[in-house]
Design an enzyme around this catalytic site. Structure first.
Site, PDB file in Angstrom:
ATOM      1  N   ARG A 119       1.034  -1.269  -0.160  1.00  0.00           N
ATOM      2  CA  ARG A 119       0.040  -0.547   0.474  1.00  0.00           C
ATOM      3  C   ARG A 119       0.883   1.325  -0.361  1.00  0.00           C
ATOM      4  O   ARG A 119       2.269   1.321   0.756  1.00  0.00           O
ATOM      5  CB  ARG A 119      -0.834  -0.174   1.182  1.00  0.00           C
ATOM      6  CG  ARG A 119      -2.322   1.287   0.982  1.00  0.00           C
ATOM      7  CD  ARG A 119      -3.093   0.593   2.170  1.00  0.00           C
ATOM      8  NE  ARG A 119      -2.880   1.184   3.671  1.00  0.00           N
ATOM      9  CZ  ARG A 119      -3.847   1.071   4.747  1.00  0.00           C
ATOM     10  NH1 ARG A 119      -4.773   0.863   4.538  1.00  0.00           N
ATOM     11  NH2 ARG A 119      -3.232   2.151   5.571  1.00  0.00           N
TER      12      ARG A 119
ATOM     13  N   ARG B 287       0.423  -3.698  15.030  1.00  0.00           N
ATOM     14  CA  ARG B 287      -0.595  -2.924  15.208  1.00  0.00           C
ATOM     15  C   ARG B 287      -1.496  -3.858  15.062  1.00  0.00           C
ATOM     16  O   ARG B 287      -2.485  -4.646  15.802  1.00  0.00           O
ATOM     17  CB  ARG B 287      -0.818  -2.147  13.957  1.00  0.00           C
ATOM     18  CG  ARG B 287      -0.200  -0.735  13.538  1.00  0.00           C
ATOM     19  CD  ARG B 287      -0.056  -0.123  12.946  1.00  0.00           C
ATOM     20  NE  ARG B 287      -1.398   0.626  11.791  1.00  0.00           N
ATOM     21  CZ  ARG B 287      -1.280   0.702  10.906  1.00  0.00           C
ATOM     22  NH1 ARG B 287      -1.095   0.428  10.129  1.00  0.00           N
ATOM     23  NH2 ARG B 287      -3.302   0.737  10.734  1.00  0.00           N
TER      24      ARG B 287
HETATM   25  P1  AMP Z   1      -5.682   3.847  11.912  1.00  0.00           P
HETATM   26  O1  AMP Z   1      -5.277   4.421  10.012  1.00  0.00           O
HETATM   27  O2  AMP Z   1      -7.415   3.530  12.190  1.00  0.00           O
HETATM   28  O3  AMP Z   1      -5.641   2.695  11.725  1.00  0.00           O
HETATM   29  O4  AMP Z   1      -4.889   4.451  12.795  1.00  0.00           O
HETATM   30  C1  AMP Z   1      -3.643   4.356  12.402  1.00  0.00           C
HETATM   31  C2  AMP Z   1      -3.227   5.018  14.040  1.00  0.00           C
HETATM   32  O5  AMP Z   1      -3.799   6.394  14.767  1.00  0.00           O
HETATM   33  C3  AMP Z   1      -3.729   3.493  14.983  1.00  0.00           C
HETATM   34  O6  AMP Z   1      -2.795   3.068  14.886  1.00  0.00           O
HETATM   35  C4  AMP Z   1      -3.422   4.427  16.249  1.00  0.00           C
HETATM   36  O7  AMP Z   1      -1.739   4.725  16.849  1.00  0.00           O
HETATM   37  C5  AMP Z   1      -3.824   6.010  16.259  1.00  0.00           C
HETATM   38  N1  AMP Z   1      -5.314   5.506  16.438  1.00  0.00           N
HETATM   39  C6  AMP Z   1      -6.456   5.383  16.095  1.00  0.00           C
HETATM   40  N2  AMP Z   1      -7.527   5.805  16.190  1.00  0.00           N
HETATM   41  C7  AMP Z   1      -7.438   5.162  17.223  1.00  0.00           C
HETATM   42  C8  AMP Z   1      -8.136   5.661  19.064  1.00  0.00           C
HETATM   43  N3  AMP Z   1      -9.678   5.098  18.295  1.00  0.00           N
HETATM   44  N4  AMP Z   1      -7.974   4.882  19.841  1.00  0.00           N
HETATM   45  C9  AMP Z   1      -6.679   4.649  19.651  1.00  0.00           C
HETATM   46  N5  AMP Z   1      -5.676   5.261  18.942  1.00  0.00           N
HETATM   47  C10 AMP Z   1      -5.733   5.410  17.801  1.00  0.00           C
END
Ligand code: AMP
Length: 214
Positions: free
Chosen positions: A127, A171
């Site tokens: 990606r 992750r």
């Molecule tokens: P994502 O693009 O949704 O995978 O988010 C990228 C990163 O942002 C995650 O790996 C977390 O570090 C942080 N993050 C996003 N949403 C949340 C959430 N609801 N709670 C905690 N960390 C978040």
């Protein structure tokens, strides 16, 4: 319509959320996008979140709940919204319920998009994001291209720090460790619809629409 797209990082939540958002004309709220924008703008929030995100860990609940409170209070959420990436802990889910009741925002449905972890790792490694507009592409979509198909920025493709393999694995581990409690929380309320995330974008989208119609 109040939807929550739930699933491992890289399972296609963002892509599906965008499609549903334009179909139903309701806002797509991605907490990951909000945080990445804050990092880019070097705001106080961005400075706090940057290191945590590049380690693949979760940003503290109180920060995330503050972000969602601010966003759901905006008038465009009255007719519905699609949450992508929130809630990620049971505590966030409890606070979301409280907030939705307080703002009279209706009843949530959770779409659980599931897929095999090794497939996800393969997908995320392929990606690329655009540095300028943040759009996401697979390598095959941008092969031989020098400009971003969305914003025309030149030579702007890069591998997001959090899409590097070691961070992806972290992750996924964080997701595995927190998923069950969030899913169980919504299962008890009878709000979970599960959809297989391994088909094409269109196939997964059709499955979601079919499930919503039922
Ligand atoms: P994502 O693009 O949704 O995978 O988010 C990228 C990163 O942002 C995650 O790996 C977390 O570090 C942080 N993050 C996003 N949403 C949340 C959430 N609801 N709670 C905690 N960390 C978040």
């Amino acid at each position: 319509m109040q939807l929550l797209l739930f699933g491992a990082p890289g399972v296609g939540k963002g892509t599906q959320a965008k499609l549903l958002s334009s179909k139903f004309n309701i806002p797509h709220i991605s907490t990951g996008d909000i945080l990445r924008q804050a990092v880019k703008d070097q705001t106080e929030l961005g400075k706090k979140a940057h290191e945590i995100m590049s380690r693949g860990e979760l940003v503290p609940d109180e920060i995330m709940i503050g972000i969602i409170k601010y966003r759901l209070n905006k008038s465009d959420c009255q007719k519905g919204f699609i949450l992508d990436g929130f809630p990620r802990t049971e505590n966030q889910a409890i606070e979301l319920d409280r907030l939705m009741a307080e703002l009279n925002l209706g009843q949530l449905k959770l779409i659980n998009i599931f897929a095999d972890e090794e497939e996800i790792v393969k997908r995320l490694n392929k990606r690329r994001a655009c540095k300028n507009c943040g759009s996401i592409f697979s390598l095959s979509e941008i092969q031989g291209k020098e400009t971003c198909p969305k914003c025309n920025a030149k030579n702007s493709f890069y591998l997001r720090d959090d899409d590097k393999e070691e961070v992806i694995r972290k992750r996924l581990e964080v997701f595995r460790n927190t998923t069950e409690s969030v899913l169980n929380y919504y299962r008890k309320q009878g709000k979970v619809i599960s959809v297989n995330g391994l088909g094409s974008v269109q196939e997964v989208n059709n499955e979601i629409l079919k499930a919503l119609n039922n």
